[in-house]
Scaffold this active site. Structure first.
Site, PDB file in Angstrom:
ATOM      1  CG  ASP A 127      -2.105   9.908   8.230  1.00 57.08           C
ATOM      2  OD1 ASP A 127      -1.355  10.061   7.606  1.00 57.08           O
ATOM      3  OD2 ASP A 127      -3.081   9.401   8.022  1.00 57.08           O
TER       4      ASP A 127
ATOM      5  CE  LYS B 118       3.020  11.221   2.649  1.00 55.79           C
ATOM      6  NZ  LYS B 118       1.661  10.491   3.626  1.00 55.79           N
TER       7      LYS B 118
ATOM      8  CD  GLU C 194       1.657   7.089   5.114  1.00 46.65           C
ATOM      9  OE1 GLU C 194       1.119   6.488   4.040  1.00 46.65           O
ATOM     10  OE2 GLU C 194       1.963   8.204   4.856  1.00 46.65           O
TER      11      GLU C 194
ATOM     12  CG  ASP D 224      -1.977   3.358   2.667  1.00 46.84           C
ATOM     13  OD1 ASP D 224      -2.859   4.120   2.109  1.00 46.84           O
ATOM     14  OD2 ASP D 224      -1.430   3.850   3.615  1.00 46.84           O
TER      15      ASP D 224
END
Ligand code: AMP
Length: 596
Positions: A8, A70, A166, A189
């Protein structure tokens, strides 16, 4: 059987896991900690420092410490979000680069340092070389972002076997041991930098993604920025980068503490000019700052429910993923939106990594009986009369699937029909993508009487096969189109944005075109009827029809759907008696013939 690791690669934190004795296990580093901050510090001498040690350097040397990279991966300068404490480089439209210690790096190079550390930790713990990996990305990552993530893996010496969304990974983490045979789950999420909401269906070990939505620039970082702004204001402003980085660290610590406590004391000795900073942040204060940010997730949740055609009560579970969902305000809002308390049985920070590890296990053969299916990212259909798109498979349909419709000829005596296959969310053909076309010959018939069946089939690989058949003769053609699902996420997002932006004018265009088709059909019919039976009407009625005809013609010239629709309806009403006379005459003639 070689080991594949699951990773992850998070905005804030990253984790790595591997299957051990049939179980997904997350691997701790030499200090026994599993969560590695996705932070890389470039010291004056020597190689980069990664993880907690780097994270600590954020307050000391903020300009040389890269975090939240990211947010920039696979992005071009000008499209990236949010301010950071380090410098960005790259001309407008060029890939973003970050600057540290006077050198520039691509975001994937920085991510590769994080991946290298994770890989080294795993090799140290398991004692075998790790060369293959599954890496997760937010569902809304576009092609460029996915490719850049893959490149980061390669730079770290890993063969990236699969990039997994994800939410799907999180569902896998919950799915294997906790869900019943058939269940629908929403995966909410909210991480450091991204928000995803997905609805998945688990059916006897098969996962289907029913719909997904989100925002790649929404997360805990925004809440941190809001707290920092608030604290900086209290501190009186005019703070340098070092002070801001210290404030940020304190803000994050306070935010975490406020997930369980009612208030958090912030003490920063020797803050500016030797003066200390002290403030007690309350949960109420935090929630006032965070609410508008968390509130932004609501519209995405509504949209995903609409796309999957589900009511909240039809969901079996709502799963929380991402560290930010530990905030009570987030949990309360999720409960309010979905009308139920969320399932918090998994650690929200670890669910994605556990799922990535399970996916790695599936690929290496260590886990069996789980299949992942996909959805169509955009609607598919064909062109019909008047340049309109007729949708056959709506967007977000689960594949594989088959769907068909009957079409007819627009013109009497027409010998063939052009099947023009389109993809997109706009009403007019010209605004959608043309993904293929072919002709089907059929038996000539009067207008509106031929029957051509068109069937769309998307196979498990996402390939679209279009079949067209003349139902009278059985003559048919099947044409294989390109992949119906392999569209870059960027293009999908653009199409969706445009369809929302133009929704109003699109709807008007469709309404006008439909009214125009009707008008164009009526005008010659009325003319013929007047020739045949006009003599049976009185002058007033004829004048009235002539006026209505003129009105329709004028409306056609002017454009504007409501005006044309009204004119067509008025003409329809004005010609009722004429139509009745025509029918009567036809029947009389019929009787006459029957008697002879
Ligand atoms: P992720 O991207 O899943 O690692 O999520 C990280 C985000 O979760 C960061 O913004 C963290 O500050 C936030 N976070 C982690 N733990 C907590 C907590 N206990 N309370 C509130 N937010 C948290």
């Amino acid at each position: 059987m070689s080991v594949i690791v699951g990773i992850d690669l998070g905005t804030t934190n990253s984790l790595i896991g591997a299957m051990e004795a049939g179980f997904p296990v997350l691997i701790a580093d030499a200090d026994g900690v599993r969560l590695t901050p996705s932070v890389v510090h470039f010291p004056k001498g020597g190689g980069p420092v990664v993880g907690r040690a780097a994270s600590r350097m954020r307050a000391v040397e903020p300009a040389d410490t890269i975090y939240s990279v990211k947010r920039f991966i696979g992005r071009r300068a000008g499209e990236e979000a949010g301010a950071v404490d380090y410098r960005l480089a790259g001309g407008r439209g060029e890939p973003v680069r970050v600057v540290a210690r006077g050198r520039t790096f691509s975001p994937e190079e920085v991510s590769a340092f994080v991946l290298q550390k994770l890989r080294a930790d795993a090799e140290g713990a398991l004692g075998v070389p790790m060369t293959r990996a599954v890496i997760t990305v937010p569902a809304y990552f576009n092609d460029a972002q996915r490719s850049a993530t893959k490149r980061a893996g390669e730079l770290a010496g890993l063969v990236v076997e699969r990039i997994v969304n994800e939410p799907t990974a999180a569902a896998l983490a919950y799915g294997l041991d906790r869900l019943k045979d058939r269940a629908r789950i929403a995966v909410y999420d909210l991480g450091g930098g991204t928000f995803d909401i997905s609805i998945l269906e688990l059916n006897k070990g098969v996962f289907q993604v029913l719909a997904t939505n989100g925002d790649t620039r929404l997360g805990g970082d925004d809440i941190d920025a809001a707290i920092v702004g608030h604290l900086a204001e209290i501190a009186g402003g005019g703070l340098d980068a070092g002070a801001m980085a210290r404030l940020r660290e304190a803000a994050i610590a306070a935010k975490h503490a406020l997930s369980t406590d009612g208030e958090a004391r912030i003490e920063l000795p020797f803050f500016t000019m030797g003066k200390s900073f002290s403030h007690v942040l309350t949960r109420v204060e935090l929630e006032t700052l965070a609410r508008p940010i968390v509130e932004r997730t609501r519209a995405h949740c509504r949209r995903v429910l609409a796309d999957s055609q589900l009511q909240p009560r039809e969901l079996d579970e709502v799963i929380l993923v991402g560290g930010q969902t530990r905030m009570p305000l987030v949990r309360a809002m999720v409960a309010e939106i979905f009308g139920r308390e969320a399932n918090t049985s998994q650690n929200p920070d670890e669910a994605v990594a556990i799922g990535a590890t399970i996916q790695a296990g599936i690929l290496s053969g260590a886990v069996q009986n789980v299949v992942l299916l996909d959805v169509t990212p955009l609607s598919l259909g064909i062109e019909t009369f008047g340049g309109l798109m007729n949708v056959i498979i709506p967007r977000n349909s689960t594949i594989p699937l088959k769907r068909g419709e009957l079409f007819t000829n627009a013109v009497t005596g027409q010998r063939s029909m052009l099947i023009r296959v389109l993809q997109g969310e706009r009403e007019l053909v010209k605004d959608n993508w043309d993904i293929g076309r072919f002709e089907l010959e059929f038996e000539p018939a009067p207008k509106g009487q031929a029957r051509v069946g068109v069937q769309f089939e998307i196979d498990a690989n996402g390939i679209l096969h279009v079949l067209a058949r003349d139902t009278k003769t059985g003559a048919e053609k099947v044409v294989k189109m390109a992949s119906a699902v392999d569209v870059s996420d960027e293009a999908v997002e653009k199409m969706l944005e445009e369809s929302l932006e133009h929704a109003f004018e699109d709807m008007n265009e469709r309404a006008f075109t439909e009214a125009k088709l009707k008008a164009e059909e009526m005008l010659p019919a009325v003319r013929t009827a007047l020739e045949q039976a006009g003599a049976d009407l009185d002058d007033d009625e004829r004048a009235m029809i002539a006026a209505r005809v003129a009105d329709v013609e004028a409306a056609l010239g002017e454009g504007g759907a409501p005006r044309l629709k009204k004119a067509v309806a008025a003409l329809d009403a004005a010609t009722q008696r004429l139509a009745a006379i025509l029918v009567e005459n036809a029947m009389r003639q019929g009787r006459g013939r029957g008697g002879s």
